[in-house]
Enzyme design. Structure first.
Site, PDB file in Angstrom:
ATOM      1  CD  GLU A 298      -6.732  -7.228   2.941  1.00 56.13           C
ATOM      2  OE1 GLU A 298      -5.957  -6.399   2.411  1.00 56.13           O
ATOM      3  OE2 GLU A 298      -6.365  -7.997   3.838  1.00 56.13           O
TER       4      GLU A 298
ATOM      5  CD  GLU B  44       0.561  -4.457  -0.738  1.00 57.00           C
ATOM      6  OE1 GLU B  44       1.005  -5.614  -0.670  1.00 57.00           O
ATOM      7  OE2 GLU B  44       0.019  -3.881   0.218  1.00 57.00           O
TER       8      GLU B  44
ATOM      9  NE  ARG C 255       2.142  -5.893   4.818  1.00 62.71           N
ATOM     10  CZ  ARG C 255       3.045  -6.722   4.262  1.00 62.71           C
ATOM     11  NH1 ARG C 255       4.215  -6.257   3.855  1.00 62.71           N
ATOM     12  NH2 ARG C 255       2.782  -7.998   4.099  1.00 62.71           N
TER      13      ARG C 255
HETATM   14  N1  MTE Z   1      -3.450  -2.673  -9.526  1.00 60.51           N
HETATM   15  C1  MTE Z   1      -4.665  -2.389 -10.054  1.00 60.51           C
HETATM   16  N2  MTE Z   1      -4.742  -2.060 -11.347  1.00 60.51           N
HETATM   17  N3  MTE Z   1      -5.796  -2.405  -9.293  1.00 60.51           N
HETATM   18  C2  MTE Z   1      -5.758  -2.701  -7.957  1.00 60.51           C
HETATM   19  O1  MTE Z   1      -6.791  -2.714  -7.288  1.00 60.51           O
HETATM   20  N4  MTE Z   1      -4.340  -3.285  -6.023  1.00 60.51           N
HETATM   21  C3  MTE Z   1      -3.007  -3.209  -5.439  1.00 60.51           C
HETATM   22  C4  MTE Z   1      -1.984  -3.823  -6.379  1.00 60.51           C
HETATM   23  N5  MTE Z   1      -2.132  -3.295  -7.708  1.00 60.51           N
HETATM   24  C5  MTE Z   1      -4.483  -3.001  -7.354  1.00 60.51           C
HETATM   25  C6  MTE Z   1      -3.354  -2.997  -8.209  1.00 60.51           C
HETATM   26  C7  MTE Z   1      -2.903  -3.863  -4.154  1.00 60.51           C
HETATM   27  S1  MTE Z   1      -3.355  -3.028  -2.770  1.00 60.51           S
HETATM   28  C8  MTE Z   1      -2.413  -5.121  -4.032  1.00 60.51           C
HETATM   29  S2  MTE Z   1      -2.229  -5.862  -2.532  1.00 60.51           S
HETATM   30  C9  MTE Z   1      -2.046  -5.918  -5.198  1.00 60.51           C
HETATM   31  O2  MTE Z   1      -2.216  -5.221  -6.427  1.00 60.51           O
HETATM   32  C10 MTE Z   1      -2.911  -7.162  -5.219  1.00 60.51           C
HETATM   33  O3  MTE Z   1      -2.651  -7.962  -6.314  1.00 60.51           O
HETATM   34  P1  MTE Z   1      -1.381  -8.941  -6.370  1.00 60.51           P
HETATM   35  O4  MTE Z   1      -1.338  -9.651  -5.075  1.00 60.51           O
HETATM   36  O5  MTE Z   1      -1.717  -9.818  -7.505  1.00 60.51           O
HETATM   37  O6  MTE Z   1      -0.195  -8.089  -6.590  1.00 60.51           O
HETATM   38  N1  HPA Z   2      -1.123  -7.382   3.796  1.00 59.23           N
HETATM   39  C1  HPA Z   2      -2.302  -7.144   3.207  1.00 59.23           C
HETATM   40  N2  HPA Z   2      -3.427  -7.553   3.685  1.00 59.23           N
HETATM   41  C2  HPA Z   2      -3.410  -8.218   4.834  1.00 59.23           C
HETATM   42  C3  HPA Z   2      -2.232  -8.507   5.502  1.00 59.23           C
HETATM   43  C4  HPA Z   2      -1.020  -8.065   4.944  1.00 59.23           C
HETATM   44  O1  HPA Z   2       0.058  -8.288   5.483  1.00 59.23           O
HETATM   45  N3  HPA Z   2      -2.544  -9.172   6.621  1.00 59.23           N
HETATM   46  C5  HPA Z   2      -3.891  -9.271   6.610  1.00 59.23           C
HETATM   47  N4  HPA Z   2      -4.414  -8.715   5.539  1.00 59.23           N
HETATM   48 MO1  MOS Z   3      -3.443  -4.674  -0.832  1.00 55.25          MO
HETATM   49  S1  MOS Z   3      -3.501  -3.141   0.522  1.00 55.25           S
HETATM   50  O1  MOS Z   3      -2.723  -5.735   0.321  1.00 55.25           O
HETATM   51  O2  MOS Z   3      -5.073  -5.073  -0.907  1.00 55.25           O
END
Ligand code: MTE
Ligand code: HPA
Ligand code: MOS
Length: 772
Positions: free
Chosen positions: A226, A707, A304
């Site tokens: 990120e 998550e 958070r």
């Molecule tokens: N799933 C896979 N396979 N790979 C990833 O890197 N990242 C996780 C989750 N699932 C991740 C994953 C995290 S930290 C987040 S915030 C969300 O996927 C991000 O994707 P989304 O916003 O589409 O759920």
């Molecule tokens: N979640 C994940 N990533 C972020 C956030 C959050 O709430 N705020 C800033 N980056």
């Molecule tokens: Mo997920 S920790 O919000 O990339």
């Protein structure tokens, strides 16, 4: 619908940054990292490296034309260490050479002279010494101070929560290609293309529009990309700027583990007050976050933590304190759950303490305090469409908790050295970036004259299935086959100023933006259909299975004909959509507001069997009722639940991130840092989705899923603790995670272990030749 990348992945044909054919004259970079955790830089000796055959340049902070600054929230982070170093592994210099091997060899020729300074590795020590990042936060509801005296019992304890290495399959990497003038293209493995663009521009001292960032997909991010994919991309841009050649950097696993941040370790103190029936009247917690050497995303992660301090429970009197504490470890960063899991671990510890003190089942205490419709979270938001009770009831009934209870009791009566335990783990996770402004997204849709469709969004595919989700959303909205949809790379030229793909909100934000783009084109197409087909009401035109319908009946045209006609009639077949989550806000001066669009709920039951003589254990089962809204794509969604659970289980059990007192990582390889494998996963894993729980603000009623499931994993800690209690009851087992088999052993046999440690070890083994 199967994941659109599945066949490429399984054939090994999907491309990552360094798989794309190499441009002519590609150079390779390697990083010289700080060997010490804290000190003033006296001098850097790089001549020997520069002299090596094949070395093109050694770049340091002095060679940065713009600003040597990559802090995302607070400006406290050098790209390359300038005057001081703050953690072992901090990048100090970039070696650019004709091959990666030569670059790495040259790194070993560099010497850094440092006047060492004292280091801090513990967050509470840092706090006491005033090493605090940003301003500590306090969230309050009711009045805890006066509530303590109304409680029958008040209990206190401390939690020490371990960090977690991301172990994304693809380590950090980036490639920069210089264009004409100062234009620079960057291919990066980042969750945040815009952050890369912005920071690379700052480093090079040029405007954002001269930098183009392109991301095809990531081999996993999990939050680790990120913010922390940014430096490597900036480094190749800087190297490319100096050499006028394309430059690539690929970190090895060892370099990646040493140089990058991980999930934040926390030290948290709690106090909880209850009636003798187990109703919680007051709860206070102090969270000391180990932020590492710079702010990175730590203040947002801490926020958070604050928001998730009471998990899925309602407590009328709450006071939560949180501080982000600067230490000399790598800057800890985003990791699935983003500070929420640590807070929820502490809440569960407090309820466990209550259950043990009252000699009541843990799940009885949990059930008594579950969040109900319209209850207030400590941050002032009301729980609406609250699914805490429904998922709890569904889990307890469908998975027959009484049977689990009696099976565990019967087993424990029969066995001496092996004990079973189980725990229920409810979750409640807020969906939206906690920084309100970040909840925005754009999408660009083109329809070509043959009826094929190109969709670009600001979302990044990292394995979570975003591309599949968006293809599905677009195909359904257009009424056409998903085979016609192509998901483009994520590119800062097509989509500007995108937020990172994070906070589980990527599908929600970018899916809505895609829908808004498609809506504009559909409006034009419907008007056209009315004119061409001599029908009156555009609202009655629809497209289904590629057929044009009027008032629900076919009228003879198909998708291809409609699009060809639209082109000849000079109707625009492209549109950009922009979405911003409505009705969210937060007032930091009062620490109250409505930060989340909605919450995701769920309940897991986790059962374990522990070998109390050896400390080893099996996770027998994990049974989950998850609040998903309406599944968008059940296979993808189920993958997220199971993957999240696996990562949560690993965090609580075997993933033991350790640093020594010098700030050096002790678990710096996959030989010393264990991650759960397929055998570690519960044999019996059941996932059910709560019915009739559509979320109105999401495309097609689905809820964010990335998550929240990680936090089911917290249950395993408390299941293991139950098993430990069944073997040997004590009221002072530590709330220290992860609960590795070694730690279970030391806890179960604490007095014996202390005895062993106090005694000098005596060497009793004799060489085999002398033994006979
Ligand atoms: N799933 C896979 N396979 N790979 C990833 O890197 N990242 C996780 C989750 N699932 C991740 C994953 C995290 S930290 C987040 S915030 C969300 O996927 C991000 O994707 P989304 O916003 O589409 O759920
Ligand atoms: N979640 C994940 N990533 C972020 C956030 C959050 O709430 N705020 C800033 N980056
Ligand atoms: Mo997920 S920790 O919000 O990339």
């Amino acid at each position: 619908m199967k994941n659109i990348d599945a066949s490429l992945h399984t054939r090994g044909e999907s491309l990552y940054v360094d798989d794309v054919s190499q441009p002519e004259g590609l150079l390779h970079a390697a990083i010289f990292p700080s060997p010490v955790a804290h000190g003033k830089i006296k001098s850097l000796h790089k001549d020997n490296a520069e002299k090596l055959d094949g070395v093109i340049a050694v770049i340091t902070a002095e060679n940065i034309p713009g600003e040597n600054q990559i802090g995302p929230i607070i400006q406290d982070e050098d790209l390359l260490a300038g005057k001081e170093v703050h953690f072992i592994g901090q990048p100090v210099a970039i070696v650019v050479a004709s091959t990666a091997e030569i670059a790495r060899k040259a790194v070993h020729q560099i010497r850094l002279e440092v006047e060492e300074l004292p280091i801090i590795t513990d967050p509470v020590d840092a706090f006491r010494q005033g090493e605090i990042i940003g301003t500590p936060r306090t969230f309050q509801l009711g009045d805890v101070e006066s509530a303590w005296s109304n409680c029958d019992i008040v209990l206190e304890d401390v939690c020490e929560i371990g960090g977690q290495e991301h172990v994304y399959l693809e380590t950090q990497r980036a490639r920069a290609i210089p264009g004409e003038g100062s234009i620079m293209q960057i291919y990066a493995s980042t969750q945040s293309p815009y952050a890369v663009q912005r920071h690379a521009a700052k480093i090079l001292g040029i405007p954002n529009h001269l930098i183009e960032v392109d991301v095809l997909r990531l081999g996993g991010g999990f939050g680790g990309k990120e913010d922390q994919a940014t430096p490597w991309a900036c480094m190749v841009a800087l190297a490319s700027h100096h050499t006028k050649k394309p430059v690539e950097l690929v970190l090895s696993r060892a370099e990646d583990i040493r140089m990058t941040g991980k999930r934040h370790p926390y030290k948290s103190f709690f106090k909880i007050g209850v009636t003798k029936e187990g109703k919680v009247l007051a709860y206070s917690a102090e969270h000391y976050q180990n932020a590492g050497a710079s702010a990175d995303l730590s203040p947002a992660v801490l926020e958070r933590t604050m928001f998730h301090s009471t998990n899925s429970y309602f407590i009328p009197n709450v006071k939560i304190f949180g501080a982000s504490c600067r230490t000399n470890l790598p800057p800890f960063t985003a990791f699935r759950g983003f500070g929420g899991p640590q807070a929820m671990f502490v809440m569960e510890a407090a309820l466990t303490k209550v259950a043990e003190a009252l000699n009541m089942p843990r799940e009885q205490i949990q059930a008594k305090n579950l969040l109900q419709e319209n209850n207030l979270f400590p941050y002032g938001q009301k729980a609406t469409r609250c699914q805490a009770q429904p998922t709890w009831d569904e889990a307890v009934n469908a998975y027959q908790i009484e049977k689990i209870q009696s099976r565990v009791t019967a087993f424990n009566e029969k066995h001496f050295e092996r004990k079973k335990g189980f725990a229920v783990m409810p979750i409640c996770f807020g969906i939206s970036f906690t920084s309100t402004f970040m909840n925005q997204a754009g999408a660009l849709v083109h329809i070509y004259t043959d009826g094929s469709v190109s969709v670009s969004t600001g979302g990044v595919e990292m394995g979570q299935g975003l591309r599949t989700n968006i293809a599905r959303i677009a195909a359904d909205a257009l009424g056409i086959d998903s085979e016609r949809i192509k998901l483009e790379t994520t590119n800062t030229i097509r989509i500007a100023n995108m937020s990172p793909s994070a906070a589980s909100a990527t599908t929600v934000l970018n899916g809505n933006a895609t829908l808004l783009a498609i809506e504009q084109i559909m409006k034009r197409l419907k008007t056209l259909a009315c004119e061409e087909l001599k029908v009156a009401d555009p609202d009655k035109v629809s497209i289904q299975d590629e057929k044009i319908l009027y008032d629900g009946s076919e009228i003879g045209w198909d998708w291809e004909r409609l699009i060809q006609t639209a082109y000849l009639r000079r109707i625009g077949l492209s549109a950009h959509g922009f979405y911003a989550t409505p009705d969210i806000y937060f007032d930091k001066s009062r620490e109250k507001g409505r930060p989340f669009a909605y919450h995701v709920y769920g309940t897991a039951i986790i059962e374990v069997t522990l070998d109390c003589l050896r400390g080893v254990y099996d996770i027998d089962s994990a049974k989950i009722v998850h609040d998903l809204g309406r599944p968008l794509n059940e296979l993808v969604d189920r993958g997220q639940v199971e993957g999240g659970l696996a990562q949560g289980l690993g965090w609580m059990t075997v993933e033991d991130l350790q640093f020594n007192e010098k700030g050096e990582i002790l678990s710096g390889a996959l030989a010393t840092y264990k991650v759960p494998d397929v055998y570690f996963m519960p044999d019996n894993l059941q996932v059910a989705f709560l019915e009739d729980a559509d979320e109105p603000i999401s495309p097609f009623g689905n809820k964010a899923v990335g998550e929240p499931p990680l936090m089911y994993g917290i249950g395993v800690f408390y299941a293991l603790r139950k098993a430990m209690q069944a073997f040997r009851y004590r009221d002072d087992y530590k709330f220290t995670s992860p609960l590795t088999p070694e730690r279970v052993m030391l806890e179960l046999h604490r007095e014996e272990a202390e005895q062993l440690v106090k005694t000098e070890p005596v060497l009793t083994a004799t060489p085999s030749a002398e033994r006979s």
